[in-house]
Scaffold this motif. Structure first.
Motif, mmCIF file in Angstrom:
data_model
loop_
_atom_site.group_PDB
_atom_site.id
_atom_site.type_symbol
_atom_site.label_atom_id
_atom_site.label_comp_id
_atom_site.label_asym_id
_atom_site.label_seq_id
_atom_site.Cartn_x
_atom_site.Cartn_y
_atom_site.Cartn_z
ATOM 1 N N UNK A 57 0.852 -1.180 0.000
ATOM 2 C CA UNK A 57 0.000 0.000 0.000
ATOM 3 C C UNK A 57 0.892 1.236 0.000
ATOM 4 N N UNK A 58 0.356 2.313 -0.564
ATOM 5 C CA UNK A 58 1.123 3.545 -0.720
ATOM 6 C C UNK A 58 0.299 4.755 -0.312
ATOM 7 N N UNK A 59 0.997 5.765 0.149
ATOM 8 C CA UNK A 59 0.366 7.057 0.351
ATOM 9 C C UNK A 59 -0.020 7.615 -1.016
ATOM 10 N N UNK A 60 -1.101 8.353 -1.057
ATOM 11 C CA UNK A 60 -1.567 8.898 -2.335
ATOM 12 C C UNK A 60 -0.508 9.763 -3.011
ATOM 13 N N UNK A 61 0.298 10.426 -2.211
ATOM 14 C CA UNK A 61 1.284 11.358 -2.759
ATOM 15 C C UNK A 61 2.402 10.665 -3.531
ATOM 16 N N UNK A 62 2.584 9.362 -3.311
ATOM 17 C CA UNK A 62 3.680 8.651 -3.984
ATOM 18 C C UNK A 62 3.175 7.518 -4.875
ATOM 19 N N UNK A 63 1.902 7.263 -4.848
ATOM 20 C CA UNK A 63 1.329 6.161 -5.623
ATOM 21 C C UNK A 63 1.643 6.332 -7.107
ATOM 22 N N UNK A 64 2.121 5.251 -7.714
ATOM 23 C CA UNK A 64 2.461 5.297 -9.126
ATOM 24 C C UNK A 64 3.884 5.738 -9.404
ATOM 25 N N UNK A 65 4.561 6.259 -8.374
ATOM 26 C CA UNK A 65 5.952 6.718 -8.545
ATOM 27 C C UNK A 65 6.931 5.903 -7.710
ATOM 28 N N UNK A 66 6.499 5.461 -6.535
ATOM 29 C CA UNK A 66 7.366 4.726 -5.622
ATOM 30 C C UNK A 66 6.958 3.259 -5.599
#
Length: 114
Positions: A57-66
């Motif tokens: 799971x990812x924070x929205x701010x990094x989703x798709x990049x990290x």
């Protein structure tokens, strides 16, 4: 058990970095591995989690990049960071929650220039 984070540095916006976090000993029953970050004058914030079954799971701010990952045999977890933005500038901390402990790394500084 100690966690050693590495891989931080200075990068231009749009660039990439790969953070690593190596454990010095065995951590039994690790059920979650997480990355957090703390920007200057801001609260520490959660970035990403990978749990024992591999779900992430990812924070929205990094989703798709990290991308968070781990190599259990090497006792190492990673954070691949692509398309970095100046807003990603922070000290990044690794964290492992296990059956008998909650472990933190010392942090590695990531600076993204515009």
């Amino acid at each position: 058990v100690q966690l050693q984070a590495s891989g931080g540095g200075l990068v231009q916006a749009g660039g990439s970095l790969r953070l690593s976090c190596a454990a010095s000993g065995s951590i039994n029953g690790a059920w979650a591995r997480r990355w957090y970050r703390q920007a200057p004058d801001k609260e520490r914030e959660w970035v990403a989690t990978i749990v024992a079954n591999g779900s992430v799971t990812y924070a929205d701010s990094v989703k798709g990049r990290f991308t968070i990952s781990r190599d259990v045999a090497k006792k190492t977890m990673y954070l691949q960071m692509n398309s970095l933005e100046p807003e990603d500038t922070a000290v990044y901390y690794c964290n492992i929650i296990a059956k008998y402990g909650n472990y933190w790394g010392q942090g590695t500084l990531v600076t993204v220039s515009s």
